[in-house]
Design an enzyme around this catalytic site. Structure first.
Site, PDB file in Angstrom:
ATOM      1  N   LYS A   1       0.833  -1.202   0.000  1.00 42.00           N
ATOM      2  CA  LYS A   1       0.000   0.000   0.000  1.00 42.00           C
ATOM      3  C   LYS A   1       0.867   1.251   0.000  1.00 42.00           C
ATOM      4  O   LYS A   1       1.552   1.552   0.972  1.00 42.00           O
ATOM      5  CB  LYS A   1      -0.919   0.050   1.220  1.00 42.00           C
ATOM      6  CG  LYS A   1      -1.992   1.124   1.022  1.00 42.00           C
ATOM      7  CD  LYS A   1      -2.648   1.595   2.292  1.00 42.00           C
ATOM      8  CE  LYS A   1      -1.882   2.674   2.993  1.00 42.00           C
ATOM      9  NZ  LYS A   1      -1.815   3.965   2.262  1.00 42.00           N
TER      10      LYS A   1
ATOM     11  N   GLU B   1       9.831   0.764  10.604  1.00 46.98           N
ATOM     12  CA  GLU B   1      10.855   1.781  10.374  1.00 46.98           C
ATOM     13  C   GLU B   1      10.167   3.119  10.552  1.00 46.98           C
ATOM     14  O   GLU B   1       9.346   3.517   9.732  1.00 46.98           O
ATOM     15  CB  GLU B   1      11.443   1.608   8.971  1.00 46.98           C
ATOM     16  CG  GLU B   1      12.844   2.155   8.867  1.00 46.98           C
ATOM     17  CD  GLU B   1      12.843   3.576   8.365  1.00 46.98           C
ATOM     18  OE1 GLU B   1      12.741   4.483   9.220  1.00 46.98           O
ATOM     19  OE2 GLU B   1      12.932   3.776   7.157  1.00 46.98           O
TER      20      GLU B   1
ATOM     21  N   CYS C   1      13.420  10.328   7.239  1.00 39.72           N
ATOM     22  CA  CYS C   1      13.370   9.806   8.603  1.00 39.72           C
ATOM     23  C   CYS C   1      14.733   9.921   9.288  1.00 39.72           C
ATOM     24  O   CYS C   1      14.815  10.124  10.486  1.00 39.72           O
ATOM     25  CB  CYS C   1      12.881   8.372   8.606  1.00 39.72           C
ATOM     26  SG  CYS C   1      13.721   7.361   7.384  1.00 39.72           S
TER      27      CYS C   1
ATOM     28  N   GLU D   1      10.060  15.283  15.755  1.00 40.91           N
ATOM     29  CA  GLU D   1      10.401  15.166  14.341  1.00 40.91           C
ATOM     30  C   GLU D   1       9.570  16.183  13.567  1.00 40.91           C
ATOM     31  O   GLU D   1       8.341  16.154  13.623  1.00 40.91           O
ATOM     32  CB  GLU D   1      10.091  13.755  13.850  1.00 40.91           C
ATOM     33  CG  GLU D   1      10.429  13.558  12.391  1.00 40.91           C
ATOM     34  CD  GLU D   1      10.223  12.116  11.919  1.00 40.91           C
ATOM     35  OE1 GLU D   1       9.118  11.580  12.081  1.00 40.91           O
ATOM     36  OE2 GLU D   1      11.185  11.536  11.392  1.00 40.91           O
TER      37      GLU D   1
HETATM   38  P1  NAI Z   1       1.570   7.906   8.566  1.00 42.58           P
HETATM   39  O1  NAI Z   1       2.335   7.010   9.461  1.00 42.58           O
HETATM   40  O2  NAI Z   1       0.147   8.199   8.917  1.00 42.58           O
HETATM   41  O3  NAI Z   1       1.557   7.296   7.081  1.00 42.58           O
HETATM   42  C1  NAI Z   1       2.477   6.330   6.591  1.00 42.58           C
HETATM   43  C2  NAI Z   1       1.718   5.238   5.872  1.00 42.58           C
HETATM   44  O4  NAI Z   1       0.899   4.549   6.809  1.00 42.58           O
HETATM   45  C3  NAI Z   1       0.782   5.716   4.793  1.00 42.58           C
HETATM   46  O5  NAI Z   1       0.767   4.792   3.730  1.00 42.58           O
HETATM   47  C4  NAI Z   1      -0.560   5.735   5.501  1.00 42.58           C
HETATM   48  O6  NAI Z   1      -1.661   5.616   4.622  1.00 42.58           O
HETATM   49  C5  NAI Z   1      -0.446   4.512   6.365  1.00 42.58           C
HETATM   50  N1  NAI Z   1      -1.329   4.493   7.546  1.00 42.58           N
HETATM   51  C6  NAI Z   1      -1.859   5.541   8.216  1.00 42.58           C
HETATM   52  N2  NAI Z   1      -2.597   5.108   9.256  1.00 42.58           N
HETATM   53  C7  NAI Z   1      -2.539   3.752   9.246  1.00 42.58           C
HETATM   54  C8  NAI Z   1      -3.087   2.729  10.075  1.00 42.58           C
HETATM   55  N3  NAI Z   1      -3.848   3.005  11.139  1.00 42.58           N
HETATM   56  N4  NAI Z   1      -2.797   1.435   9.792  1.00 42.58           N
HETATM   57  C9  NAI Z   1      -2.002   1.131   8.735  1.00 42.58           C
HETATM   58  N5  NAI Z   1      -1.468   2.059   7.917  1.00 42.58           N
HETATM   59  C10 NAI Z   1      -1.727   3.360   8.162  1.00 42.58           C
HETATM   60  O7  NAI Z   1       2.378   9.252   8.416  1.00 42.58           O
HETATM   61  P2  NAI Z   1       1.826  10.690   7.956  1.00 42.58           P
HETATM   62  O8  NAI Z   1       0.538  10.966   8.659  1.00 42.58           O
HETATM   63  O9  NAI Z   1       1.838  10.716   6.482  1.00 42.58           O
HETATM   64  O10 NAI Z   1       2.956  11.649   8.500  1.00 42.58           O
HETATM   65  C11 NAI Z   1       2.955  12.090   9.859  1.00 42.58           C
HETATM   66  C12 NAI Z   1       4.359  12.199  10.379  1.00 42.58           C
HETATM   67  O11 NAI Z   1       4.965  10.934  10.425  1.00 42.58           O
HETATM   68  C13 NAI Z   1       5.309  13.023   9.520  1.00 42.58           C
HETATM   69  O12 NAI Z   1       5.173  14.388   9.781  1.00 42.58           O
HETATM   70  C14 NAI Z   1       6.629  12.470   9.932  1.00 42.58           C
HETATM   71  O13 NAI Z   1       7.056  13.075  11.119  1.00 42.58           O
HETATM   72  C15 NAI Z   1       6.347  10.999  10.184  1.00 42.58           C
HETATM   73  N6  NAI Z   1       6.693  10.163   9.034  1.00 42.58           N
HETATM   74  C16 NAI Z   1       7.824   9.413   9.089  1.00 42.58           C
HETATM   75  C17 NAI Z   1       8.205   8.673   7.994  1.00 42.58           C
HETATM   76  C18 NAI Z   1       9.447   7.864   7.993  1.00 42.58           C
HETATM   77  O14 NAI Z   1      10.022   7.650   6.942  1.00 42.58           O
HETATM   78  N7  NAI Z   1       9.882   7.343   9.100  1.00 42.58           N
HETATM   79  C19 NAI Z   1       7.428   8.669   6.752  1.00 42.58           C
HETATM   80  C20 NAI Z   1       6.219   9.434   6.819  1.00 42.58           C
HETATM   81  C21 NAI Z   1       5.900  10.157   7.928  1.00 42.58           C
END
Ligand code: NAI
Ligand code: MG
Length: 499
Positions: free
Chosen positions: A197, A271, A305, A402
């Protein structure tokens, strides 16, 4: 003889020097109006009958509509993956599996310009990065894991590695194609099938990758791609017929997934976020360090990240470092992601822009001093100027949380012990950087820094052969290298970690 002198010099002195626009050809990409879900080797209409728009964050222009997969759609995708696993893929001779991975790697290379343009269009990152980093590294991951596919017995001697079945993989929007490669390449090399996804703001390169799979003649159902938001991700996590979940994204969602999976026996790797320290000692080659600092936090608008978002500078060189850094920031070019001269592209989404803005306001309110170089932000789209905060206390939110944007917090230290203590003063532990001339000091620091990766005199370097992953709230499990295969395998008579 009198020489007549003109008042004006023949060539007027340059008052301003500007690059001419150098746009990459957008026509390399042809978009459909609507994209279905990639299930069983076909793009199919979602049973949910729901669609959502995907845009270009640099212009807010609508690019296409994509399907919002519901639980029934996720179920079809998992069933397709299961069928492909049972009916051929798991029994396929390993060298045959490798051939498909090599083919995918080659096609990514052949279609690299198209993929790079689409990545920049849908995600906002500069074409220079998608062209030189994201796409080549994605291909490199497939090449690398293709090499392991028929050597698993050698990767894990005497442990009898076996594939797991269906892997559910959820990826974020900061490196859409690269994270897809990090997930899919080791999973397939280990003999699994996948349901992936992509993030809701950046689904398009994953859908183009579906076409790459078809071009590679990958058996239907080995790779399935379901687009949608967090609800789709949650449905995948909850599906009973998935043996393993791999997640990259926020710590908040990572924790929720871990709670959800506790006691189910499904394997999990997470991660998550980071708040890396980039540590500069007074004996470091300062010009090189400045480049590393800039790359560490402004690369991909800081949507990284492992970004070096906390700069720790030894006190004796603080003034000089900050002065040089500010001067370097003035040369960064912010604007059109498809322009080959652009250094800083668009913020990925309105939501992320709001988050960055809120945290930057908190930094000002708490008393930090802000610096932004003069730069004109485009009127349309989501933008944030490269930002440096000085006068930052460790307790400030901008030093703790972050930000995931182009925002650097500068702090100082006097001794190596103090540098280690400050660097480790975070709930995260993904990466760190050390800048010093002394090899012994690099090793001394690397031993003490609680971070999955420690870069020395460089930053943000990636190689498919090198494992990557975190400590503490940055998650667990490793991606890349031989280590990256382990979460996709079971071993006779031993439970591996992360399960
Ligand atoms: P997120 O963790 O909500 O999204 C990442 C992925 O998880 C997306 O594909 C999203 O659709 C999916 N997702 C969201 N809720 C889920 C759930 N309950 N169960 C399974 N999958 C789910 O991150 P978001 O809201 O885009 O970003 C928020 C913050 O997270 C950012 O500001 C940043 O600080 C951090 N982040 C860190 C990342 C990394 O590479 N470690 C990548 C993206 C965001
Ligand atoms: Mg979220």
């Amino acid at each position: 003889m009198a020489v007549e002198r003109t008042q004006k010099p023949l060539t007027p002195a340059l008052t301003e020097w500007e690059y001419a626009p150098a746009p990459e050809a957008r026509e390399l990409v042809s978009l459909q109006e609507r994209y279905g879900l990639f299930i069983g080797g076909e793009l199919v209409e979602p049973r949910s009958r729901e669609w959502f728009p995907t845009i270009s964050p640099s212009t807010e222009e609508l690019l296409a509509e994509v399907a919002q997969a519901g639980p029934e759609d996720v179920d079809s995708a998992v069933t397709a993956a299961r069928t492909a696993y049972e009916n051929g893929w798991s029994a396929l001779a390993a060298p045959e599996r490798a051939k498909y991975l090599f083919r995918i790697a080659r096609i990514i290379q052949e279609r690299s310009r198209e993929l790079a343009v689409l990545e920049s269009l849908n995600g906002g990152k500069p074409i220079r990065e998608s062209r030189d980093v994201d796409v080549p590294l994605a291909a490199a991951h497939f090449f690398y894991y293709a090499g392991w596919a028929d050597k698993l017995e050698y990767a894990f001697p005497n442990r009898r590695p076996k594939s797991l079945g269906v892997a559910g993989q959820i990826i974020p929007w900061n490196f859409p194609l690269l994270m897809l490669a990090w997930k899919i390449a080791p999973a397939l090399a280990a003999g699994n099938t996948v349901v992936l996804k992509p993030a809701e703001t950046t689904p398009l390169t994953a859908l183009l990758f579906a076409d790459v799979c078809r071009q590679a003649d990958l058996p239907p159902g080995v790779v399935n791609i379901v687009t949608g938001d967090g609800r789709t991700g949650a449905a995948l996590v909850q599906h009973e017929d998935v043996e393993k979940i791999a997640f990259t994204g926020s710590t908040e969602v990572g924790k929720a997934i871990q709670r959800e999976l506790a006691g189910t026996g499904k394997k999990l790797t997470l991660e998550l976020g980071g708040k890396a320290a980039n540590i500069v000692f007074d004996d470091a080659a300062l010009d090189g360090a400045i480049e590393g600092i800039v790359n560490g936090i402004y690369f991909n608008q800081g949507h990284v990240c492992c970004a070096g978002s906390r700069l720790l500078v030894q006190e004796s060189i603080y003034e000089a470092t900050v002065a040089k850094l500010k001067r370097r920031l003035e040369t960064l070019r912010l604007g059109d992601p498809l322009d080959k001269n652009t250094d800083v592209g668009a913020i990925n989404s309105k939501l992320q822009l709001d988050k960055i803005t809120e945290l930057v306001e908190s930094g000002k309110d708490e008393g930090a001093e802000i610096y932004q170089p003069p730069c004109r932000l485009p009127e349309k789209g989501y933008w944030f100027a490269p930002t440096v905060f000085t006068n930052v206390a460790q307790s400030y939110r901008i030093a703790q949380e972050e930000i995931f944007g182009p925002v650097l917090s500068v702090m100082t230290f006097r001794t190596p012990e103090e540098a280690v203590e400050k660097a480790n003063n975070t709930p995260y532990g993904l990466s760190a950087g050390v800048w010093t001339e002394k090899g012994s000091r690099i090793l001394w620091m690397a031993e003490r820094l609680k971070a999955g990766v420690v870069w020395a005199n460089t930053f943000n370097r990636f190689d498919p052969a090198s494992p990557f992953g975190g400590y503490k709230e940055s998650g667990f499990g490793r991606e890349g290298g031989r280590h990256g295969l382990e979460p996709y395998l079971s071993f006779e008579g031993s439970e591996s970690w992360g399960g």
